[in-house]
Write an enzyme that holds these catalytic residues in place. Structure first.
Site, mmCIF file in Angstrom:
data_model
loop_
_atom_site.group_PDB
_atom_site.id
_atom_site.type_symbol
_atom_site.label_atom_id
_atom_site.label_comp_id
_atom_site.label_asym_id
_atom_site.label_seq_id
_atom_site.Cartn_x
_atom_site.Cartn_y
_atom_site.Cartn_z
ATOM 1 N N LYS A 161 0.833 -1.200 0.000
ATOM 2 C CA LYS A 161 0.000 0.000 0.000
ATOM 3 C C LYS A 161 0.872 1.256 0.000
ATOM 4 C CE LYS A 161 -3.784 -2.590 1.957
ATOM 5 N NZ LYS A 161 -4.476 -3.119 3.122
ATOM 6 N N GLN A 221 -5.336 -1.738 9.331
ATOM 7 C CA GLN A 221 -5.029 -3.036 8.717
ATOM 8 C C GLN A 221 -5.533 -4.167 9.615
ATOM 9 O OE1 GLN A 221 -3.458 -3.485 5.600
ATOM 10 N NE2 GLN A 221 -3.976 -5.630 5.927
ATOM 11 N N ASP A 244 -11.466 2.214 3.831
ATOM 12 C CA ASP A 244 -11.803 0.821 3.541
ATOM 13 C C ASP A 244 -13.305 0.569 3.579
ATOM 14 O OD1 ASP A 244 -10.965 -1.624 2.673
ATOM 15 O OD2 ASP A 244 -10.336 -2.367 4.629
#
Ligand code: NAP
Length: 303
Positions: free
Chosen positions: A53, A97, A120
């Site tokens: 990322k 994450q 997200d």
């Protein structure tokens, strides 16, 4: 329709569009988009994903604010970190994450992210927007799958779609996005009886069970488009199996069994994985355009 749904190539094409959007907005925005990726503890797979990322941010001109936090961080401390990122003007997207160490409450932490910076799409408000069909940041992996299908001219409307897996991260939002695109959707999970009879009926089969090689040639029909979301590193004793000579990664699907049978499939690696990272970038650039009062030029790339 191409037979192999090449996520790596499509991700590169979309990254170029995002890079151009950043370049053309910089003068007015006076700052690049900013993405904060929070990694907690030392899960090796998370380390690899965070690294991907960060590199992707660098490639297109997103400023990355990665934070690697200690394994035993408390819920309160992590919540405070997220809240301070919510206030930070240079940050447009925040990604926590997953998975988190077991002592941390994932739902509470995801809910503490400002829904407007939810890179997200996992904040309850944004999941609610998905259910209602309202615009909002979308979960990156299923958004990447939708993009892979649409950009390869795979018609979804009226098709029978089966999603194997019902996680909040992949399966459930995937089913909702397919339904929003007018597929008739069935969700399968670990308690589903006779999975093969369901998957054989699918025109579009998305497998996100997290079980290596769950789906083989007897589980799919000839017209099926198969999307393999799973990603696994094979244990060393399997690496030398005849049909796997060249790969150390595999998905939830025995690609070597189905590739000559089905209409199209996404490979592992090089299918859904790169698209997930690209949709994270797309969410961040979309947020940046919104936060900086720029025209929303890339929202059509998101489902
Ligand atoms: P997860 O949270 O473990 O969920 C797995 C789901 O699959 C659960 O709903 C489970 O059912 C279901 N399942 C498990 N075994 C099954 C079986 N034998 N038959 C039918 N359903 C079964 O996993 P996840 O986070 O959704 O991720 C799924 C996979 O995608 C993993 O391999 C993960 O590494 C991969 N992934 C890849 C990307 C990418 O970018 N490529 C991104 C995210 C995830 P129950 O609900 O009944 O337990």
């Amino acid at each position: 329709m191409p037979k192999i749904l090449d996520g790596k190539k499509l991700a590169q094409e979309i990254e170029l569009i995002l890079q151009q959007a950043i370049e053309s907005g910089l003068e007015v925005a006076k700052r690049p988009p900013g993405l904060a990726v929070l990694r907690v503890g030392n899960d090796p797979a998370s380390g690899v994903y965070v690294n991907f990322k960060e590199k992707a941010c660098d490639r297109i001109g997103v400023r990355s604010f990665a934070k690697h936090l200690k394994e035993d961080i408390s819920l309160e401390e992590l919540t405070e970190t997220i809240k301070s990122l919510n206030q930070e003007k240079n940050i447009d997207g925040i990604l926590l994450q997953l998975p988190l160490p077991s002592h941390l409450d994932e739902d509470a932490l995801l809910s503490s992210i400002d829904p407007d910076k939810d890179a997200d799409g996992l904040h309850p408000l944004n999941l609610g927007r998905l259910i209602k069909g309202e615009k909002g940041p979308r979960s990156c992996t299923p958004a990447g799958v939708m993009s892979l299908l649409e950009r390869n001219q795979i018609k979804i409307e009226g098709k029978r779609a089966v999603v194997v897996g019902r996680s909040i991260l992949v399966g459930k939002p995937m089913a909702l996005m397919l339904e929003a695109a007018n597929a008739t959707v069935t969700i399968a999970h670990s308690r589903t009886k006779d999975l093969p009879s369901l998957t054989r009926e699918a025109d579009v089969l998305v497998v996100a069970a997290g079980k290596p090689y769950l789906i083989g040639k007897n589980d799919v029909s000839e017209n099926c488009v198969v999307i393999d979301v799973g990603i696994h590193r094979l244990p060393p004793d399997q690496e030398n199996m005849k049909e796997l000579k060249k790969t150390k990664l595999c998905g939830d699907v025995k690609i070597f069994e189905i590739e000559d049978k089905v209409a199209a499939y996404s490979p592992v690696p090089g299918g859904v994985g790169p698209m997930t990272v690209t949709m994270l970038l797309a969410n961040t650039v979309d947020r940046w355009q919104k936060h900086c009062g720029l025209p929303l030029t890339i929202s059509h790339l998101l489902p």
